[in-house]
Scaffold this motif. Sequence first.
Motif, PDB file in Angstrom:
ATOM      1  N   ARG A 117      -9.194  -0.720  -8.512  1.00  0.00           N
ATOM      2  CA  ARG A 117      -8.625  -2.017  -8.218  1.00  0.00           C
ATOM      3  C   ARG A 117      -8.192  -2.086  -6.772  1.00  0.00           C
ATOM      4  N   SER A 118      -7.711  -0.975  -6.281  1.00  0.00           N
ATOM      5  CA  SER A 118      -7.208  -1.021  -4.924  1.00  0.00           C
ATOM      6  C   SER A 118      -8.317  -0.773  -3.920  1.00  0.00           C
TER       7      SER A 118
ATOM      8  N   ASP B 188       1.065  -8.124   2.935  1.00  0.00           N
ATOM      9  CA  ASP B 188       0.009  -7.268   2.410  1.00  0.00           C
ATOM     10  C   ASP B 188      -1.359  -7.906   2.628  1.00  0.00           C
TER      11      ASP B 188
ATOM     12  N   LYS C  92      -4.130  -7.054   1.709  1.00  0.00           N
ATOM     13  CA  LYS C  92      -5.034  -6.984   0.568  1.00  0.00           C
ATOM     14  C   LYS C  92      -4.880  -8.208  -0.330  1.00  0.00           C
ATOM     15  N   ILE C  93      -3.804  -8.957  -0.131  1.00  0.00           N
ATOM     16  CA  ILE C  93      -3.543 -10.108  -0.978  1.00  0.00           C
ATOM     17  C   ILE C  93      -3.544 -11.399  -0.174  1.00  0.00           C
TER      18      ILE C  93
ATOM     19  N   ARG D 204      -7.595  -7.885  -6.846  1.00  0.00           N
ATOM     20  CA  ARG D 204      -7.476  -7.490  -8.240  1.00  0.00           C
ATOM     21  C   ARG D 204      -6.016  -7.474  -8.652  1.00  0.00           C
TER      22      ARG D 204
ATOM     23  N   SER E 273      -1.029  -0.920  -2.653  1.00  0.00           N
ATOM     24  CA  SER E 273      -0.282  -1.818  -1.791  1.00  0.00           C
ATOM     25  C   SER E 273       1.001  -2.311  -2.448  1.00  0.00           C
TER      26      SER E 273
ATOM     27  N   PRO F  64      -1.681  -0.733  -7.875  1.00  0.00           N
ATOM     28  CA  PRO F  64      -2.460  -0.725  -6.639  1.00  0.00           C
ATOM     29  C   PRO F  64      -1.623  -0.107  -5.532  1.00  0.00           C
TER      30      PRO F  64
END
Lengths: 446, 284
Positions: free
Chosen positions: B6-7, A327, A329-330, A373, B30, B28
């Motif tokens: 948040r996403s 992912d 996003k992380i 987040r 993801s 989120p």
Amino acid sequence: MSTTEDLYAQPSDTSQGKVFTVTGQDWDSITQGLGDSAEERVVVNMGPQHPSTHGVLRLILELEGETVTEARCGIGYLHTGIEKNMEYRSWVQGVTFCTRMDYLSPFYNEATYSLGVERLLDIEDDIPEKAQVMRVLLMELNRISSHLVAVATGGMEIGALTVMTVGFRERELVLDLFELITGLRMNHAFIRPGGVAQDVPPGALDEIRDFVVLMRKRLPEYAALCNANPIFKARLEGVGHLDLAGCIALGLTGPPLRATGYAWDLRKTQPYSGYETYDFDVHTWDTADAYGRFRVRLAEMDESLRIVEQCVERLAGLEGAPVMVGDKKIAWPSQLAIGSDGMGNSLDHIKHIMGESMEALIHHFKLVTEGFRVPPGQAYVPVESPRGELGAHVVSDGGTRPFRAHFRDPSFTNLQATSVMSEGGMVADVIVAIASIDPVMGGVDR
Amino acid sequence: MSGDNRSGRSSDNRPKGAEDERVRGEQPVSVAPTDASPHVRQDGAERSETREDKVRAAGLVPDRTTVEQAVGVRHGMFGARGTGDTSGYGGLVAPIVYPGTASRPYGGWFDEVADALEARLRQTDLEAAIHRVVIFRGEITFHVRRHDLPFVAQMLRDDETLRFELCSGVSGVHYPDDTGSELHAVYHLLSMTHNRRIRLEVTAPDADPHIPSLVSIYPTIDWHERETYDMFGLQFDGHPALTRILMPDDWPGHPQRKDYPLGGIPVEYKGGSIPPPDQRRTYN
């Protein structure tokens, strides 16, 4: 409170008894000073800088002759506000702080925190296999290095200096492996939410294999030197006794609990990071004393070697596999590489973000400065550290920084047993009892 | 902050009426939601012993939780105050919503524990002692009324179907926006007999920071309560010697509270000055 008063250094004086400051002079000169009216009862402040107190631990002992009638700990001398500081950094930066808590087992601090964050993110099942194996590998190597220090310092404190020198000699080998894999000997910040920071460097697996071969030869030497050594046994056997009920009541976990004969090990009972797929045994002893804890630690190092071997085998088949969650996003975007001046940012990555892709630069910037987040909620994922149950209670309010991170450090909890392990015994046995708990003050005080 | 923000998306600026929607979209994008569908493991490894897998395998973890309360409100995204935030994100207003109350069946062994606990509490007319149960990410949290905490803990420890014999300590959390219950004390209990873990949460208002001590039930919590007192000012009534433990005895204030500053001095470098971490502009 007036402004002229010093908030942090108020004058204090004792209301009873005479105060003697002992800094290494002859004991006779002190007893002479007591005169004829001397009581046998003395209160001794040991530490916070005594070499036998595992860092800055202060012991307040009430002695009747050479017998300890009361023992109390004073802690907090190494409090650095790590938990508070973590609330002002991003989730990933938190690893950099918490790795410094229990400095003898940094990977466990990182692991329990990262596992907690991963549970909050709900990505526990998405962690790549290679990252899991590397975590286990590093944790087990760390268990060996931590137990070696426990055995070494414990030996030193009873005068077995050879145990100390050989213990630190072997620990150095583990630290060399850490340096090879993570770039640092301590405070690695290597296990991160989502995986680990880097892949295994070339040649590392061979180094680990050599290390395992060497340790297979050397660990039996500890057993040969200590296990049946009459002096060693005389100092350790029956000292610091705490049975199963006492351990549970006082919350003791790890080797002190297993030395009572109870095979409680979170790696087996509540496995994480894939421990259930490894072949290893949980060792116990049945004497519930300092000797039993020593034997448990010794046996656990052998088991850790077994796990390390299995990890190396698996890593050999996982070449090129990802070590960070997919992912984007992380996953931490940056990569490290070894340059002419040591470990630093990967030049390839810098070339990519600075010269090739504007989007990659934005992505890098957002994740590194802002971070990701984490959904609001709380999680607690304990791991079996060398000292017992280490858990991070992580709370998120949905922001990019931990709302609260609290660490249940096993040293902190286990140290509460000082009183019950020492009282009624000889003053010399206090040191042995505390050494058998193996507290690390960085973890106690955080 | 609602899930959408948040996403990374900013479209969610709906009025407060759409609370249910809001919570449904809380995960989120993801992230795989903890839903009722069976979880497919990529590695295929067998981990059926762990608590979470049992719960997930049972397929009974509620995916919809009712909104209990919005604790706090988040404004904007970039921590800019006073100056013009021209990004447009500065106008965002989003409630901070924590996981809500779970509904029966909880799934797995959660129901066994809850049933046993309820049965015992009913015998002693203390049914209201547990006023909320939250299940989040396979962990169960019982919110306990503070004056009933010792009774509940005693039952959890002694009842043979519960048998939570090890307490992993107490951790304080300060929610300054949770009016009337700003201070939370969170207890993690472990049943070695049944290999289960639960969490108890007790709250106290800032104005009356008192919670009964559990030292007589779990002696291990002695130092943990002292630490929580030290860091949050929570008074554990009945503790044998509730003194500071990590901070010096004469330290003013309780450092882990949110109204206590981190401290620090500005760092100067080549004429520029960087404020200490708690005064920097930060994302929120």
